[in-house]
Design an enzyme around this catalytic site. Structure first.
Site, PDB file in Angstrom:
ATOM      1  N   CYS A 119       0.822  -1.212   0.000  1.00 20.58           N
ATOM      2  CA  CYS A 119       0.000   0.000   0.000  1.00 20.58           C
ATOM      3  C   CYS A 119       0.857   1.263   0.000  1.00 20.58           C
ATOM      4  O   CYS A 119       0.343   2.361  -0.221  1.00 20.58           O
ATOM      5  CB  CYS A 119      -0.950  -0.024   1.185  1.00 20.58           C
ATOM      6  SG  CYS A 119      -1.905  -1.545   1.210  1.00 20.58           S
ATOM      7  N   HIS A 260      -3.943   6.291   3.113  1.00 17.00           N
ATOM      8  CA  HIS A 260      -4.276   5.013   2.483  1.00 17.00           C
ATOM      9  C   HIS A 260      -5.662   4.589   2.954  1.00 17.00           C
ATOM     10  O   HIS A 260      -6.003   4.732   4.131  1.00 17.00           O
ATOM     11  CB  HIS A 260      -3.231   3.962   2.857  1.00 17.00           C
ATOM     12  CG  HIS A 260      -3.605   2.599   2.395  1.00 17.00           C
ATOM     13  ND1 HIS A 260      -3.946   2.328   1.084  1.00 17.00           N
ATOM     14  CD2 HIS A 260      -3.729   1.414   3.066  1.00 17.00           C
ATOM     15  CE1 HIS A 260      -4.250   1.045   0.971  1.00 17.00           C
ATOM     16  NE2 HIS A 260      -4.125   0.471   2.156  1.00 17.00           N
ATOM     17  N   ASN A 290     -10.488  -0.942  -0.620  1.00 15.14           N
ATOM     18  CA  ASN A 290      -9.029  -0.856  -0.534  1.00 15.14           C
ATOM     19  C   ASN A 290      -8.439  -1.306  -1.876  1.00 15.14           C
ATOM     20  O   ASN A 290      -8.525  -2.490  -2.223  1.00 15.14           O
ATOM     21  CB  ASN A 290      -8.542  -1.751   0.619  1.00 15.14           C
ATOM     22  CG  ASN A 290      -7.028  -1.694   0.792  1.00 15.14           C
ATOM     23  OD1 ASN A 290      -6.306  -1.166  -0.048  1.00 15.14           O
ATOM     24  ND2 ASN A 290      -6.543  -2.260   1.880  1.00 15.14           N
TER      25      ASN A 290
HETATM   26  C1  LIG Z   1     -10.306  -6.523   8.699  1.00 15.11           C
HETATM   27  C2  LIG Z   1     -11.097  -5.609   9.607  1.00 15.11           C
HETATM   28  C3  LIG Z   1     -12.115  -4.820   8.803  1.00 15.11           C
HETATM   29  C4  LIG Z   1     -11.877  -6.457  10.631  1.00 15.11           C
HETATM   30  O1  LIG Z   1     -12.584  -5.587  11.514  1.00 15.11           O
HETATM   31  P1  LIG Z   1     -12.542  -5.818  13.102  1.00 15.11           P
HETATM   32  O2  LIG Z   1     -13.409  -4.813  13.702  1.00 15.11           O
HETATM   33  O3  LIG Z   1     -11.085  -5.823  13.479  1.00 15.11           O
HETATM   34  O4  LIG Z   1     -13.197  -7.197  13.242  1.00 15.11           O
HETATM   35  P2  LIG Z   1     -12.635  -8.474  13.980  1.00 15.11           P
HETATM   36  O5  LIG Z   1     -11.602  -9.125  13.117  1.00 15.11           O
HETATM   37  O6  LIG Z   1     -12.256  -8.101  15.378  1.00 15.11           O
HETATM   38  O7  LIG Z   1     -13.923  -9.344  14.019  1.00 15.11           O
HETATM   39  C5  LIG Z   1     -15.026  -9.017  14.855  1.00 15.11           C
HETATM   40  C6  LIG Z   1     -16.084 -10.068  14.659  1.00 15.11           C
HETATM   41  O8  LIG Z   1     -16.676  -9.886  13.374  1.00 15.11           O
HETATM   42  C7  LIG Z   1     -16.571 -11.085  12.635  1.00 15.11           C
HETATM   43  N1  LIG Z   1     -16.362 -10.760  11.223  1.00 15.11           N
HETATM   44  C8  LIG Z   1     -15.194 -10.663  10.550  1.00 15.11           C
HETATM   45  N2  LIG Z   1     -15.444 -10.336   9.269  1.00 15.11           N
HETATM   46  C9  LIG Z   1     -16.773 -10.219   9.145  1.00 15.11           C
HETATM   47  C10 LIG Z   1     -17.622  -9.894   8.070  1.00 15.11           C
HETATM   48  N3  LIG Z   1     -17.157  -9.628   6.848  1.00 15.11           N
HETATM   49  N4  LIG Z   1     -18.953  -9.838   8.302  1.00 15.11           N
HETATM   50  C11 LIG Z   1     -19.450 -10.105   9.523  1.00 15.11           C
HETATM   51  N5  LIG Z   1     -18.699 -10.445  10.582  1.00 15.11           N
HETATM   52  C12 LIG Z   1     -17.371 -10.493  10.389  1.00 15.11           C
HETATM   53  C13 LIG Z   1     -15.391 -11.828  13.223  1.00 15.11           C
HETATM   54  O9  LIG Z   1     -15.470 -13.215  12.960  1.00 15.11           O
HETATM   55  C14 LIG Z   1     -15.533 -11.487  14.671  1.00 15.11           C
HETATM   56  O10 LIG Z   1     -16.517 -12.322  15.261  1.00 15.11           O
HETATM   57  P3  LIG Z   1     -16.273 -12.951  16.723  1.00 15.11           P
HETATM   58  O11 LIG Z   1     -16.197 -11.763  17.638  1.00 15.11           O
HETATM   59  O12 LIG Z   1     -17.475 -13.794  16.905  1.00 15.11           O
HETATM   60  O13 LIG Z   1     -14.996 -13.699  16.607  1.00 15.11           O
HETATM   61  C15 LIG Z   1     -10.177  -4.643  10.370  1.00 15.11           C
HETATM   62  O14 LIG Z   1      -9.475  -5.354  11.348  1.00 15.11           O
HETATM   63  C16 LIG Z   1      -9.163  -3.937   9.487  1.00 15.11           C
HETATM   64  O15 LIG Z   1      -9.529  -3.089   8.711  1.00 15.11           O
HETATM   65  N6  LIG Z   1      -7.870  -4.225   9.691  1.00 15.11           N
HETATM   66  C17 LIG Z   1      -6.735  -3.502   9.140  1.00 15.11           C
HETATM   67  C18 LIG Z   1      -6.648  -3.474   7.661  1.00 15.11           C
HETATM   68  C19 LIG Z   1      -5.404  -2.730   7.249  1.00 15.11           C
HETATM   69  O16 LIG Z   1      -5.072  -1.707   7.766  1.00 15.11           O
HETATM   70  N7  LIG Z   1      -4.657  -3.261   6.338  1.00 15.11           N
HETATM   71  C20 LIG Z   1      -3.387  -2.639   6.048  1.00 15.11           C
HETATM   72  C21 LIG Z   1      -3.231  -2.192   4.707  1.00 15.11           C
HETATM   73  S1  LIG Z   1      -3.874  -3.240   3.461  1.00 15.11           S
END
Ligand SMILES: CC(C)(COP(=O)(O)OP(=O)(O)OC[C@H]1O[C@@H](n2cnc3c(N)ncnc32)[C@H](O)[C@@H]1OP(=O)(O)O)[C@@H](O)C(=O)NCCC(=O)NCCS
Length: 341
Positions: A119, A260, A290
């Site tokens: 990124c 980003h 993204n």
């Molecule tokens: C990936 C991302 C959106 C996930 O969001 P989050 O709030 O961290 O969610 P979590 O991973 O903690 O998951 C929370 C819950 O939602 C669930 N979940 C994950 N994806 C889901 C989806 N698409 N739909 C519904 N539920 C989902 C998980 O299983 C989890 O359930 P649980 O509590 O029963 O285990 C977020 O972590 C993110 O944006 N991360 C960084 C990305 C980034 O900066 N990348 C760098 C550059 S590419």
């Protein structure tokens, strides 16, 4: 802090392209257990653009973006010295997409290559181009941030498939007579510890493709999103503050921050920590998701008509590797000059 040189490099035109197909949250609800509400509140994404045509790839997104620059600037591609293709998703392994792009656009006098920094690809590539220009050796460089990520996304994995889209955007970088304008400074960092948290497990030299790797779905993007989230916030906030401090600027001097676009929640926390109101933050995540190396140049491309000569702009990113950092620009032209061209 600018090094002691007499030539400055500046972006003089932006071009961009996203494919037509809109992959909505509602469509994703049919593939994995998720909901429009969850995706919007947890990521800020409403839809992404997907390159559906299987005969096309990353280079086609890049070429469409660069062609817009050629049109707007009425530029003969033979004048281009270099094409830097910042991408994580080259058309093919063991060949150079940047060289192919240069050839296809008719940049017969250019050398083209690929730049791999996830990124951060666009900001690292832009700084590289600026350094080439400042050396006096080259005059016109295209930096294109482009990714066809949908080809590497597992549409049965709800952790990743909701996040990514396809797109590309390019900047023309040229010498600038006014040495107060252009690409002023960059602070960049990396930490290889991050490779375990974001990767494609197979298909590289560490684990070449085999039946077993395909069966294990190891040719798709893997990310531990929760872990990456906190590094992304910390890296983007600290490098934005670092580049301002190094150049004796405060948030009041900054016209725009271009973060980003990985997650709207990350962007909001970074803006808060840096002290910049959201009105000064460029956004495209709601409609494009993204797009990896393309998120920042796609923002510049869309906001170009609103940019004014002399605007201080911070481009800031965090990505796989880990890689992170911020680039400070002083915009070199009134973007409205290109309206209607
Ligand atoms: C990936 C991302 C959106 C996930 O969001 P989050 O709030 O961290 O969610 P979590 O991973 O903690 O998951 C929370 C819950 O939602 C669930 N979940 C994950 N994806 C889901 C989806 N698409 N739909 C519904 N539920 C989902 C998980 O299983 C989890 O359930 P649980 O509590 O029963 O285990 C977020 O972590 C993110 O944006 N991360 C960084 C990305 C980034 O900066 N990348 C760098 C550059 S590419």
């Amino acid at each position: 802090m600018k090094p002691n040189h007499t030539i400055n490099a500046a972006i003089t035109c932006m071009g961009g392209f996203v494919p037509e197909y809109r992959l909505t949250n509602q469509e994703l609800e049919g593939y994995v257990q998720t909901s429009d509400e969850w995706i919007r509140t947890r990521t800020g994404i409403g839809e992404r653009r997907i390159l559906k045509d299987e005969t096309k790839a990353t280079s086609d997104l890049a070429i469409a973006a660069i062609n817009e620059i050629l049109r707007k600037k009425n530029l003969d591609p033979k004048e281009i010295d270099c094409v830097i293709c910042s991408t994580m998703t080259p058309d093919m392994q063991l060949t150079v997409t940047g060289a192919y792009i240069a050839w296809k656009i008719g940049a017969d006098n250019a050398w083209g290559y690929d730049f791999t920094a996830a990124c951060c690809g666009f900001i690292y590539g832009l700084t590289t181009a600026a350094t080439y220009i400042e050396s006096g050796r080259f005059k016109k460089i295209i930096v294109v941030g482009v990714d066809n990520m949908s080809r590497f996304v597992d549409y049965t994995d709800r952790n990743t498939c909701i996040l990514f889209g396809d797109g590309g955007a390019a900047a023309l970088v040229e010498p600038c007579d006014d040495t107060s304008l252009g690409v002023l400074d960059s602070v960049f960092h990396s930490n290889g510890f991050g490779r375990q948290l974001m990767n494609q497990k197979a298909g590289g030299s560490l684990k070449p493709a085999s039946h077993a790797t395909v069966d294990a779905r190891e040719h798709y993007a893997f990310m531990d999103g929760k872990a990456v989230f906190k590094y992304a916030v910390e890296g983007m906030a600290s490098s934005s503050l670092e580049v301002m401090k190094k150049n004796n600027l405060t948030v009041n001097d900054i016209a725009w921050i271009v973060p980003h676009q990985a997650n709207l929640r990350i962007i909001e926390v970074v803006a808060k920590e840096v002290g910049v109101p959201m009105e000064k933050v460029m956004l495209n995540i709601e409609k494009f998701g993204n797009t990896i190396a393309a998120t920042i140049p796609l923002c510049l491309w869309e906001y170009e008509p609103r940019l004014k000569k002399g605007d201080y702009i911070i481009l800031v990113s965090f990505g796989g590797g880990f890689t992170w950092g911020a680039t400070l620009l002083k915009w070199g032209y009134d973007g409205s000059d290109f309206i209607g061209k």
